[in-house]
Design a protein around this motif. Structure first.
Motif, PDB file in Angstrom:
ATOM      1  N   ALA A  37       0.844  -1.197   0.000  1.00  0.00           N
ATOM      2  CA  ALA A  37       0.000   0.000   0.000  1.00  0.00           C
ATOM      3  C   ALA A  37       0.877   1.243   0.000  1.00  0.00           C
ATOM      4  O   ALA A  37       1.839   1.334   0.765  1.00  0.00           O
ATOM      5  CB  ALA A  37      -0.920   0.003   1.209  1.00  0.00           C
ATOM      6  N   ASP A  38       0.569   2.193  -0.866  1.00  0.00           N
ATOM      7  CA  ASP A  38       1.274   3.467  -0.921  1.00  0.00           C
ATOM      8  C   ASP A  38       0.582   4.452   0.008  1.00  0.00           C
ATOM      9  O   ASP A  38      -0.606   4.731  -0.149  1.00  0.00           O
ATOM     10  CB  ASP A  38       1.300   4.003  -2.350  1.00  0.00           C
ATOM     11  CG  ASP A  38       2.048   3.087  -3.297  1.00  0.00           C
ATOM     12  OD1 ASP A  38       1.587   2.936  -4.444  1.00  0.00           O
ATOM     13  OD2 ASP A  38       3.074   2.519  -2.892  1.00  0.00           O
ATOM     14  N   ALA A 147       6.236  -4.328   8.386  1.00  0.00           N
ATOM     15  CA  ALA A 147       5.474  -3.614   7.356  1.00  0.00           C
ATOM     16  C   ALA A 147       6.083  -2.253   7.050  1.00  0.00           C
ATOM     17  O   ALA A 147       5.924  -1.720   5.952  1.00  0.00           O
ATOM     18  CB  ALA A 147       4.020  -3.448   7.787  1.00  0.00           C
ATOM     19  N   GLY A 148       6.760  -1.653   8.025  1.00  0.00           N
ATOM     20  CA  GLY A 148       7.473  -0.412   7.752  1.00  0.00           C
ATOM     21  C   GLY A 148       6.766   0.865   8.156  1.00  0.00           C
ATOM     22  O   GLY A 148       7.091   1.939   7.649  1.00  0.00           O
ATOM     23  N   ILE A 205      -5.268   4.263   8.695  1.00  0.00           N
ATOM     24  CA  ILE A 205      -3.857   4.498   8.985  1.00  0.00           C
ATOM     25  C   ILE A 205      -3.598   6.006   8.934  1.00  0.00           C
ATOM     26  O   ILE A 205      -3.896   6.657   7.933  1.00  0.00           O
ATOM     27  CB  ILE A 205      -2.933   3.798   7.967  1.00  0.00           C
ATOM     28  CG1 ILE A 205      -3.270   2.304   7.858  1.00  0.00           C
ATOM     29  CG2 ILE A 205      -1.469   3.999   8.360  1.00  0.00           C
ATOM     30  CD1 ILE A 205      -2.981   1.502   9.081  1.00  0.00           C
ATOM     31  N   GLU A 206      -3.059   6.549  10.018  1.00  0.00           N
ATOM     32  CA  GLU A 206      -2.640   7.951  10.053  1.00  0.00           C
ATOM     33  C   GLU A 206      -1.119   7.989   9.972  1.00  0.00           C
ATOM     34  O   GLU A 206      -0.440   7.467  10.864  1.00  0.00           O
ATOM     35  CB  GLU A 206      -3.120   8.645  11.322  1.00  0.00           C
ATOM     36  CG  GLU A 206      -2.725  10.113  11.386  1.00  0.00           C
ATOM     37  CD  GLU A 206      -3.095  10.775  12.700  1.00  0.00           C
ATOM     38  OE1 GLU A 206      -2.943  12.005  12.792  1.00  0.00           O
ATOM     39  OE2 GLU A 206      -3.528  10.061  13.628  1.00  0.00           O
ATOM     40  N   THR A 207      -0.595   8.575   8.927  1.00  0.00           N
ATOM     41  CA  THR A 207       0.855   8.646   8.760  1.00  0.00           C
ATOM     42  C   THR A 207       1.379  10.007   9.195  1.00  0.00           C
ATOM     43  O   THR A 207       0.749  11.041   8.987  1.00  0.00           O
ATOM     44  CB  THR A 207       1.251   8.369   7.301  1.00  0.00           C
ATOM     45  OG1 THR A 207       0.404   9.112   6.419  1.00  0.00           O
ATOM     46  CG2 THR A 207       1.111   6.889   6.982  1.00  0.00           C
ATOM     47  N   LYS A 208       2.576   9.972   9.810  1.00  0.00           N
ATOM     48  CA  LYS A 208       3.218  11.189  10.329  1.00  0.00           C
ATOM     49  C   LYS A 208       4.702  11.143   9.980  1.00  0.00           C
ATOM     50  O   LYS A 208       5.554  11.162  10.853  1.00  0.00           O
ATOM     51  CB  LYS A 208       3.037  11.284  11.836  1.00  0.00           C
ATOM     52  CG  LYS A 208       1.596  11.405  12.296  1.00  0.00           C
ATOM     53  CD  LYS A 208       1.537  11.635  13.790  1.00  0.00           C
ATOM     54  CE  LYS A 208       0.120  11.928  14.240  1.00  0.00           C
ATOM     55  NZ  LYS A 208       0.052  12.286  15.675  1.00  0.00           N
ATOM     56  N   LYS A 213       5.516   6.715   1.589  1.00  0.00           N
ATOM     57  CA  LYS A 213       6.183   5.423   1.671  1.00  0.00           C
ATOM     58  C   LYS A 213       5.220   4.321   1.282  1.00  0.00           C
ATOM     59  O   LYS A 213       4.006   4.531   1.181  1.00  0.00           O
ATOM     60  CB  LYS A 213       6.707   5.183   3.082  1.00  0.00           C
ATOM     61  CG  LYS A 213       5.636   5.168   4.172  1.00  0.00           C
ATOM     62  CD  LYS A 213       6.262   4.802   5.502  1.00  0.00           C
ATOM     63  CE  LYS A 213       5.272   4.914   6.643  1.00  0.00           C
ATOM     64  NZ  LYS A 213       4.963   6.295   7.020  1.00  0.00           N
ATOM     65  N   SER A 214       5.773   3.155   1.071  1.00  0.00           N
ATOM     66  CA  SER A 214       4.984   1.956   0.816  1.00  0.00           C
ATOM     67  C   SER A 214       5.140   1.011   1.995  1.00  0.00           C
ATOM     68  O   SER A 214       6.244   0.861   2.539  1.00  0.00           O
ATOM     69  CB  SER A 214       5.443   1.264  -0.473  1.00  0.00           C
ATOM     70  OG  SER A 214       5.234   2.084  -1.592  1.00  0.00           O
TER      71      SER A 214
END
Length: 333
Positions: A37-38, A147-148, A205-208, A213-214
């Motif tokens: 997932a991107d 997963a990263g 998903i909340e990205t910070k 990223k993938s």
């Protein structure tokens, strides 16, 4: 999965796309694969759990009595302390799942009385069932965050939102420090690696992070339809198919479980889009107008609208609690 407030929906923006690679398998083994997932540097994305855990046990010598199922097979492979689920994989209840509370001998006890929920012994007995380990945060995203996702504190790490007991709860990966070991934590600081994520549930998903990223998760493709509960109000569901474009509103089977009607009276599907959400309802037909899916805002025929690839979507349930079976559309299966 019941979301008490629609404010959350308006606050989130969709920014996830995904691709999948499937490994070749024999006909006796569930196919396995990896979903990538991107994700944006910052913001909210909707992730669908389209891969699950491998089948551990299978039986067709089944007999139902209340919340107990006599399986007719050896259950010694099951381990105390691990969470399991039973799925019916043929017959009229195909796709129906129930968590397993305990087992003894060849009998499993479920966490709910599925007979009271409408599963009749006449139609169940002799059905083929499978038993799997329930997916968890650690099994999906890796015990070590393989997963990263960005690790850190609750304040600066990427967050996974899971609907638990009536509210969305935040989870993140702590890299370790100050005498505290690395691992998955919930918003209260508790170990959450074994938090269950049911197949069919959607995640946020909340990205910070400082850059897009993938992230990749691996697992088993669950063959066959998937039955998921719907509660009054908003529900966040997963597209169970890992193949992009394979499920549309028309072939998903959603119309057989939701409440049809008008834009005002029918259940409404909210599909994320770059500008927010596109909303759809199922019109059952009448007054010379054919049955089919319609766009809430424009009234346009929307049968070919795709469910988000490896993503999730909302259903605003206007009626009482029920369940809906989402079809499987996999090629050469």
């Amino acid at each position: 999965m019941n979301i008490k407030t629609s404010l959350l929906i308006g606050a989130l923006s969709y920014a996830a796309s995904a691709t999948i690679g499937l490994a070749q398998t024999t006909v006796s083994t569930d196919p396995v694969g990896v979903v990538t997932a991107d994700l944006p540097a910052t913001g909210f994305s909707y992730l669908g759990i389209s891969l699950t855990t491998p089948t551990l046990l299978t039986s067709s010598s089944t007999t139902l009595s209340g919340d107990e199922v006599a399986t007719g097979i050896d259950l010694s492979a099951l381990e105390v302390g691990t969470d399991y689920t039973m799925e019916i994989v043929d017959g009229i209840y195909e796709g129906f799942c129930a968590d397993i509370a305990s087992w003894t001998g060849q009998v499993i006890t479920l966490t709910e009385d599925i007979a009271a929920a409408g599963v009749t012994t006449a139609n169940f007995n002799g059905s083929r069932i499978t038993i799997r380990t329930l997916p968890t945060i650690a099994s999906i995203f890796g015990a070590d965050n393989s997963a990263g996702l960005k690790a850190g504190s609750l304040a600066n790490a990427d967050r996974i939102y899971i609907y638990e007991n009536g509210v969305f709860k935040k989870h993140y990966y702590f890299p370790g420090g100050l005498g505290v070991s690395a691992g998955w934590r919930d918003e209260d600081g508790n170990d959450s690696a074994n938090t269950v994520i049911h197949f069919g549930d959607g995640l946020i998903i909340e990205t910070k992070d400082s850059a897009p990223k993938s992230v990749s998760v691996s697992g088993t493709v669950k063959l066959g339809p998937t039955n998921v509960p719907l509660y009054a109000g908003f529900n966040l569901l997963s597209n169970p198919s890992p193949i992009g474009g394979s499920l549309t509103l028309a072939n998903s089977g959603l119309e057989n479980g939701i409440q049809g009607g008008s834009a005002a009276t029918g259940d409404v599907i909210y599909i994320p889009s770059p500008s927010g959400f596109e909303k759809y309802y199922y019109f059952p037909g009448g007054l010379g107008v054919s049955a089919g899916w319609r766009n809430v805002d424009t009234g346009a025929i929307s049968n070919d609208v795709e469910l988000p690839n490896t993503g999730s979507f909302f259903i605003d349930r206007k009626g009482g609690n029920t369940s809906v079976t989402i079809a499987e559309e996999l090629p050469n299966n």
